[in-house]
Motif scaffolding. Structure first.
Motif, PDB file in Angstrom:
ATOM      1  N   LEU A   1      -3.821   3.580  45.392  1.00 17.82           N
ATOM      2  CA  LEU A   1      -3.860   2.333  46.162  1.00 17.82           C
ATOM      3  C   LEU A   1      -2.763   1.765  46.476  1.00 17.82           C
ATOM      4  N   TRP A   2      -1.589   1.889  45.859  1.00 16.90           N
ATOM      5  CA  TRP A   2      -0.545   1.830  45.995  1.00 16.90           C
ATOM      6  C   TRP A   2       0.117   1.872  46.516  1.00 16.90           C
ATOM      7  N   LEU A   3      -0.126   3.361  47.043  1.00 23.42           N
ATOM      8  CA  LEU A   3       0.924   4.183  48.563  1.00 23.42           C
ATOM      9  C   LEU A   3       0.159   3.757  49.676  1.00 23.42           C
ATOM     10  N   ARG A   4      -1.738   3.516  49.670  1.00 22.72           N
ATOM     11  CA  ARG A   4      -1.921   2.335  50.613  1.00 22.72           C
ATOM     12  C   ARG A   4      -1.500   1.263  50.837  1.00 22.72           C
TER      13      ARG A   4
ATOM     14  N   SER B   1      -4.686  -7.140  41.790  1.00 26.30           N
ATOM     15  CA  SER B   1      -3.244  -8.151  41.025  1.00 26.30           C
ATOM     16  C   SER B   1      -4.123  -8.337  40.072  1.00 26.30           C
ATOM     17  N   PHE B   2      -3.491  -8.877  38.904  1.00 25.64           N
ATOM     18  CA  PHE B   2      -3.665  -8.943  37.549  1.00 25.64           C
ATOM     19  C   PHE B   2      -5.016  -9.826  37.288  1.00 25.64           C
TER      20      PHE B   2
ATOM     21  N   TRP C   1      -1.027  -1.151  35.174  1.00 24.76           N
ATOM     22  CA  TRP C   1      -0.767  -1.390  36.327  1.00 24.76           C
ATOM     23  C   TRP C   1      -1.068  -2.656  37.543  1.00 24.76           C
ATOM     24  N   SER C   2      -2.276  -3.296  37.392  1.00 24.47           N
ATOM     25  CA  SER C   2      -2.303  -4.233  37.859  1.00 24.47           C
ATOM     26  C   SER C   2      -0.866  -6.049  37.741  1.00 24.47           C
ATOM     27  N   ALA C   3      -0.657  -5.494  36.402  1.00 22.83           N
ATOM     28  CA  ALA C   3       0.485  -6.179  36.210  1.00 22.83           C
ATOM     29  C   ALA C   3       1.248  -5.730  37.033  1.00 22.83           C
ATOM     30  N   TRP C   4       1.906  -4.515  36.957  1.00 21.28           N
ATOM     31  CA  TRP C   4       2.972  -4.518  37.574  1.00 21.28           C
ATOM     32  C   TRP C   4       2.576  -4.730  38.669  1.00 21.28           C
ATOM     33  N   PHE C   5       1.523  -4.965  39.391  1.00 23.37           N
ATOM     34  CA  PHE C   5       1.657  -4.951  41.047  1.00 23.37           C
ATOM     35  C   PHE C   5       1.834  -6.566  41.038  1.00 23.37           C
TER      36      PHE C   5
ATOM     37  N   ASN D   1       3.173  -8.334  39.785  1.00 30.31           N
ATOM     38  CA  ASN D   1       5.429  -8.111  39.514  1.00 30.31           C
ATOM     39  C   ASN D   1       5.728  -8.281  40.499  1.00 30.31           C
ATOM     40  N   LEU D   2       4.950  -6.955  41.165  1.00 28.70           N
ATOM     41  CA  LEU D   2       6.095  -6.916  42.538  1.00 28.70           C
ATOM     42  C   LEU D   2       5.944  -7.245  43.978  1.00 28.70           C
TER      43      LEU D   2
END
Lengths: 304, 287
Positions: B36-39, B62-63, B138-142, B144-145
């Motif tokens: 999903l991140w690559l998408r 998102s978180f 992963w959601s926390a990282w997204f 943040n990103l």
């Protein structure tokens, strides 16, 4: 305290069109080593399964320790140790952990007990080896260790020497009378007739789902005792014997006279022949084995 | 029952499959979030619809939306893992012939089954929590990103989180009991896994087909598991955010209400459970 540890009356089990067990009656007395013999498919394993509550009889009942066995009789089965067919354990656990697992299912045995039974079946060195890596003989020994772990009153062993090397076989054969000497009752299913003859007090012979004979091993063999007689005048001696109390069982075999049912009456028979003027050069009992009896009863070749 | 449970836990803790399946939920969740991140990295395609879908995906990851989105994603994998765990736990007892050994030691059949059910339910909960932790990370990282919202932290949100975890656990339980029933019925781990997963996937396909039908046929999915699972899962995370995208595995948006969903799934739990216990209690232990 019931003197009959196992009582089965009128047991019947049908699988589809096949009658696996038909009207089987069985009594195992306390402290006996009891043998169950029979060719493959004769119904002995199905009978054992019904005795252990693994299969429900279609007719008849099983009583263990004097009480009726149902699918929910944990108290009765807690006094039983059994290995049915091949020993089965969790493959990814080691021998020690498998026994630990069984002691969790039915608390009682301590870690000391586990070590003791492993020691008793010579598996202490392989205790930490995974079950899946055990040889067939080691699996058999672990099965026996599991069977005696909870100090049972009744032990049911199905082919306990299967896969064992000669030394292991001898150890297990020695172990069975030891266990019996401790006051336990043992039911031994085996296709090795010699083994059953050596260690069992009584035996039941199955064929085609029915019991064809049962009783003390000595009685089964003893009722078929014979005497071999050789005299110079065979014809005269045979005629004399036919007039005697042994007359019905006299026959000729390989140049000798064979007298049925006279195995322990050599002295009396010798005296009779001498009184009739016939002096025997040879009078000896013909020893029969359980194998002979089994063959005679079932028509099967020399193993069950 | 307590003794049988202790024995079952001993086996589960010492079983490699337990850790393989726990590792699988971590790996699958990670893999899916990476895909999903690559998408997301590719950016939106042209067109309004594509833009909306892209934003919904971004919002879902998102978180603030980890509860509805992450749990919906996890529910699919969790069902597969729970079915494999339960079916092999019971089926292997037949495959290894250990069921006969245990029964001849004076263990009550119902205790044996109940211990397996409780262990499966506990494993399901542990796997659910582990998978959710992965989704949260992963959601926390997204967030943040991409500067996405974290949402506010309070008692209501935590209550919603625990309720949602409970709902997700609950919707997988019918499949656990189905696996228990099939493994008892077929006395084999392989067949039980095959039939249970076959049912799981085929039901999804049939539900999709019947959703487009009319009249009586259109109502059949309402009585099956998928539509009711979706109904219960739609209630997850209502306080977390209001994303319309509840993840990639919502197969039915049918009109089943949440309480109807709960009732139908409870009926499945009861039916599968009763049949499994009855079958095991009555049947000969054949090896």
């Amino acid at each position: 305290m019931a003197d009959n540890i196992v009582e089965a009356h009128g047991l019947r089990k049908v699988f589809g069109d096949t009658v696996a067990v038909d009207n089987v009656d069985l009594v195992v007395e306390r402290g006996r080593v009891y043998g169950a013999l029979g060719p493959n498919g004769s119904g002995k394993s199905t009978t054992v399964r019904m005795i252990l509550g693994l299969a429900q009889p279609d007719a008849g009942e099983v009583r263990l320790f004097g009480e009726r066995l149902t699918t929910d009789s944990p108290e009765l089965l807690a006094k039983v140790g059994a290995v049915v067919e091949m020993p089965a354990f969790v493959p990814y656990l080691c021998g020690w952990d498998n026994l630990k697992l069984l002691s969790l299912y039915r608390p009682g045995p301590t870690e000391k007990d586990i070590s003791r039974v492993l020691e008793r079946v010579n598996l202490a060195d392989a205790a930490k080896k995974r079950f899946k890596n055990y040889s067939l003989g080691m699996k058999q020994r672990l099965g026996i260790a599991a069977a005696i772990l909870n100090d049972p009153e009744l032990i049911v062993l199905d082919e306990p020497t299967n896969g064992l090397d000669p030394q292991g076989t001898r150890e297990v054969r020695a172990l069975i009378p030891e266990l019996a000497a401790e006051g336990r009752t043992i039911v031994l299913c085996s296709h090795l007739l010699y083994e059953v003859e050596q260690v069992c007090d009584a035996v039941t012979i199955f064929q085609k789902g029915r019991v064809v004979s049962q009783g003390p091993v000595k009685d089964l063999i003893g009722t078929r005792s014979q005497l071999e007689v050789q005299v110079p005048d065979m014809a005269g001696a045979e005629a004399a014997l036919r007039r005697s109390e042994w007359g019905a069982g006299v026959s000729r075999r390989n140049g000798s006279l064979v007298v049925e049912g006279a195995g322990d009456q050599g002295e009396a028979l010798n005296r009779y022949l001498a009184a009739q003027g016939y002096y025997a050069s040879v009078i000896r009992p013909i020893h029969h084995s359980l194998e002979d009896v089994f063959f005679e009863l079932t028509g099967e070749p020399g193993h069950a | 029952m307590r003794d049988a449970l202790r024995a079952e836990i001993f086996k589960t803790v010492n079983r490699r499959m337990t850790y393989i399946l726990l590792g699988a939920i971590v790996a699958l969740m990670t893999l899916f979030y990476i895909i999903l991140w690559l998408r997301l990295r590719e950016g939106p395609e042209t067109g309004v619809q594509a833009q909306v879908r892209y934003l919904a995906l971004r919002e879902g990851m998102s978180f603030v939306n980890v509860v509805p989105y992450g749990l919906q994603l996890e529910r699919f994998f969790l069902t597969l893992i729970a079915v494999i765990f339960t079916a092999t736990m019971m089926g292997n007892e037949y495959d290894w012939r250990t069921v006969g050994v245990v029964m001849t030691r004076g263990v009550r059949r119902r205790d044996f089954m109940a211990a397996k059910l409780v262990t499966s339910a506990a494993f399901l909960l542990a796997t659910l929590c582990l998978g959710f932790l992965v989704a949260t990370a992963w959601s926390a990282w997204f967030s943040n990103l991409y500067g996405l919202p974290y949402g506010t932290f309070g008692a209501a949100r935590f209550a919603d989180l625990f309720t949602s975890l409970g709902r997700t656990w609950f919707v997988v339980m019918p499949f656990v009991l189905m696996a228990l029933l099939f493994s008892t019925f077929w006395r084999s781990a392989g067949q039980a896994v095959g039939f249970a997963l076959g049912f799981f996937f085929l039901e999804g396909i049939f539900t999709g087909l019947l959703d487009s039908a009319h009249g009586f046929l259109a109502h059949i999915p309402d009585a099956l598991m998928n539509a009711n699972v979706a109904a219960v899962m739609r209630a997850n995370g209502v306080l977390s955010g209001d994303s319309q995208d509840r993840g990639p595995f919502v197969t039915s948006q049918g009109g089943v209400g949440i309480w109807q969903g709960v009732a139908v799934l409870l009926a499945y739990v009861a039916a599968f459970g009763l049949m499994a216990f009855w079958r095991f209690q009555r049947r000969d232990i054949q090896e």
